[in-house]
Motif scaffolding. Structure first.
Motif, short mmCIF file in Angstrom:
data_model
loop_
_atom_site.label_atom_id
_atom_site.label_comp_id
_atom_site.label_asym_id
_atom_site.label_seq_id
_atom_site.Cartn_x
_atom_site.Cartn_y
_atom_site.Cartn_z
N ASP A 1 1.19 41.98 60.31
CA ASP A 1 2.06 41.62 59.21
C ASP A 1 1.83 40.16 58.85
O ASP A 1 1.60 39.32 59.73
CB ASP A 1 3.52 41.83 59.58
CG ASP A 1 3.87 43.29 59.76
OD1 ASP A 1 3.23 44.13 59.11
OD2 ASP A 1 4.79 43.60 60.55
N ALA B 1 6.24 36.85 51.00
CA ALA B 1 6.93 37.69 51.97
C ALA B 1 8.18 37.00 52.52
O ALA B 1 9.22 37.64 52.72
CB ALA B 1 5.98 38.05 53.11
N SER C 1 11.12 37.16 50.02
CA SER C 1 11.79 38.46 49.92
C SER C 1 12.45 38.90 51.22
O SER C 1 13.17 39.89 51.25
CB SER C 1 10.78 39.53 49.49
OG SER C 1 9.79 39.72 50.50
N LEU C 2 12.23 38.16 52.30
CA LEU C 2 12.68 38.61 53.61
C LEU C 2 14.20 38.75 53.73
O LEU C 2 14.68 39.75 54.28
CB LEU C 2 12.15 37.66 54.68
CG LEU C 2 12.10 38.19 56.11
CD1 LEU C 2 11.28 39.46 56.18
CD2 LEU C 2 11.52 37.13 57.05
N GLU D 1 16.49 39.53 51.45
CA GLU D 1 16.92 40.74 50.75
C GLU D 1 16.48 41.99 51.49
O GLU D 1 17.23 42.97 51.59
CB GLU D 1 16.36 40.74 49.32
CG GLU D 1 16.90 39.63 48.43
CD GLU D 1 18.38 39.80 48.11
OE1 GLU D 1 18.93 40.90 48.37
OE2 GLU D 1 18.98 38.83 47.62
N ARG D 2 15.27 41.98 52.03
CA ARG D 2 14.80 43.12 52.81
C ARG D 2 15.63 43.28 54.08
O ARG D 2 15.94 44.41 54.51
CB ARG D 2 13.33 42.95 53.15
CG ARG D 2 12.40 43.06 51.94
CD ARG D 2 11.04 42.46 52.22
NE ARG D 2 10.44 43.00 53.43
CZ ARG D 2 9.50 42.38 54.13
NH1 ARG D 2 9.06 41.18 53.74
NH2 ARG D 2 8.99 42.94 55.20
N GLY D 3 16.00 42.16 54.68
CA GLY D 3 16.83 42.22 55.87
C GLY D 3 18.21 42.79 55.58
O GLY D 3 18.74 43.60 56.36
N ALA E 1 18.95 44.88 53.17
CA ALA E 1 18.79 46.31 52.90
C ALA E 1 18.62 47.08 54.21
O ALA E 1 19.19 48.17 54.38
CB ALA E 1 17.58 46.53 51.99
N ALA E 2 17.84 46.53 55.13
CA ALA E 2 17.65 47.20 56.42
C ALA E 2 18.94 47.24 57.21
O ALA E 2 19.27 48.25 57.86
CB ALA E 2 16.56 46.48 57.21
N HIS F 1 12.67 40.13 60.91
CA HIS F 1 11.58 41.10 60.96
C HIS F 1 11.90 42.22 61.94
O HIS F 1 11.65 43.40 61.68
CB HIS F 1 10.28 40.39 61.35
CG HIS F 1 9.09 41.30 61.31
ND1 HIS F 1 8.23 41.43 62.37
CD2 HIS F 1 8.63 42.13 60.35
CE1 HIS F 1 7.28 42.30 62.05
NE2 HIS F 1 7.50 42.73 60.83
N ILE G 1 14.27 44.61 60.24
CA ILE G 1 13.62 45.49 59.28
C ILE G 1 12.88 46.61 60.00
O ILE G 1 12.87 47.76 59.56
CB ILE G 1 12.66 44.69 58.39
CG1 ILE G 1 13.46 43.71 57.52
CG2 ILE G 1 11.80 45.59 57.53
CD1 ILE G 1 12.61 42.76 56.72
N ASP G 2 12.25 46.28 61.12
CA ASP G 2 11.54 47.29 61.90
C ASP G 2 12.47 48.13 62.77
O ASP G 2 12.03 49.00 63.50
CB ASP G 2 10.51 46.62 62.81
CG ASP G 2 9.23 46.29 62.07
OD1 ASP G 2 9.16 46.65 60.88
OD2 ASP G 2 8.33 45.69 62.66
#
Length: 300
Positions: A101, A107, A110-111, A113-115, A117-118, A286, A289-290
């Motif tokens: 990754d 990246a 956007s982290l 917002e992705r976090g 959402a996860a 991270h 998210i995973d």
């Protein structure tokens, strides 16, 4: 093989020492997803001249990785910040590995917002229901993520360890070796600084202080043109370590007059306390998210 000795086992991986009939020993490590790429990472880094533990053999069966590695023996001493800096400089100079990754400027922006959402998806499954600290930190970080991520691709930008702390460096009779690279990624080297100072073994905290990362400590970056007289000489990864080495100064706030019994120690302990208020580093997001097994204090 005659006997085996358990070194460490947890839900997703384990390490054992295998004592062979030839009076030698090997280390056996197994892991399940998302840690099944470690053998490939170690072999690639060894090919670039990075001093990592040697992989003798490895295989993947189903969703489980098994590795036989050299036995480095008992460490002769604990790794220091100087040891970490030396090894990190070698590692970060390694060109990016295509299968890892990459946390570049886009990246990292956007982290948050992705976090979020996860985290919302996990809470719908009944997990992380009390992770208010992570949610609040991500919400506060999201609006300023673009500004914080600016310049993230400046050197050193390369392979990062992801879990750099004293137990990730083995100092033995064969020299220094890097261990536990299953969470390696491509990104700015300062993110490894954030994981080093966040670890309680490398930067111990008092028992009354929280052991999980904090986003907004009582320090802020030095503004352009501002005097550096009160600045900290050690950028400790504040704000996702994306201030990229800018000096830090205390945030304004109520000051407490030391009582007579602690007046003598107030300056040193105050500086140490501020340095120990760590950032919420990118690796935690991270992991979220995973859907890796990071559970904050008090999480259900």
């Amino acid at each position: 093989m005659t006997t085996s000795e358990v070194i460490r086992i947890w839900e997703l991986s384990g390490v054992e020492r295998l004592h062979l009939t030839t009076d030698t020993s090997l280390i056996f490590k197994f892991a399940v997803k998302p840690f099944t790429t470690e053998a490939d990472i170690l072999i690639n880094l060894a090919g670039h001249g990075i001093p990592v533990v040697a992989v003798q053999a490895w295989a993947i069966r189903g969703h489980t990785l098994g590795m036989l590695m050299e036995d480095l023996g008992v460490p002769v001493r604990t790794a220091t910040e100087k040891d970490a800096a030396t090894m990190a400089a070698l590692l970060h100079a390694t060109p990016v590995l295509g299968h890892l990754d990459t946390f570049d400027e886009e990246a990292l922006t956007s982290l948050p917002e992705r976090g979020l959402a996860a985290l919302a998806a996990l809470q719908c499954q009944g997990r992380f229901l009390k992770a208010w600290d992570i949610s609040r930190a991500l919400q506060r970080l999201a609006p300023c993520a673009k500004a914080l991520a600016a310049g993230a691709e400046r050197p050193p930008f390369g392979v990062c360890h992801g879990e750099l702390h004293p137990t990730s460096l083995h100092l033995g009779t064969k020299g220094t070796r890097l261990l536990d690279l299953a969470k390696a990624f491509n990104g700015p080297g300062l993110l490894d600084l954030a994981t080093w100072v966040r670890d309680p073994c490398s930067c111990p905290t008092r028992a009354s202080e929280p052991t999980h990362p904090r986003l907004h400590p009582r320090w802020r970056p030095l503004r352009r043109g501002e005097s550096s007289r009160r600045a900290s000489c050690r950028p400790v990864g504040i704000g996702l370590a994306l201030h990229l080495g800018r000096p830090l100064v205390p945030r304004p706030g109520r000051r407490r007059t030391p009582r007579p019994r602690d007046r003598r120690r107030a300056p040193a302990s105050s500086a140490g306390r501020h340095r120990r208020r760590h950032a919420l580093d990118v690796v935690v997001i991270h992991d979220l998210i995973d859907q890796r097994p990071y559970e904050p204090a008090g999480a259900a």
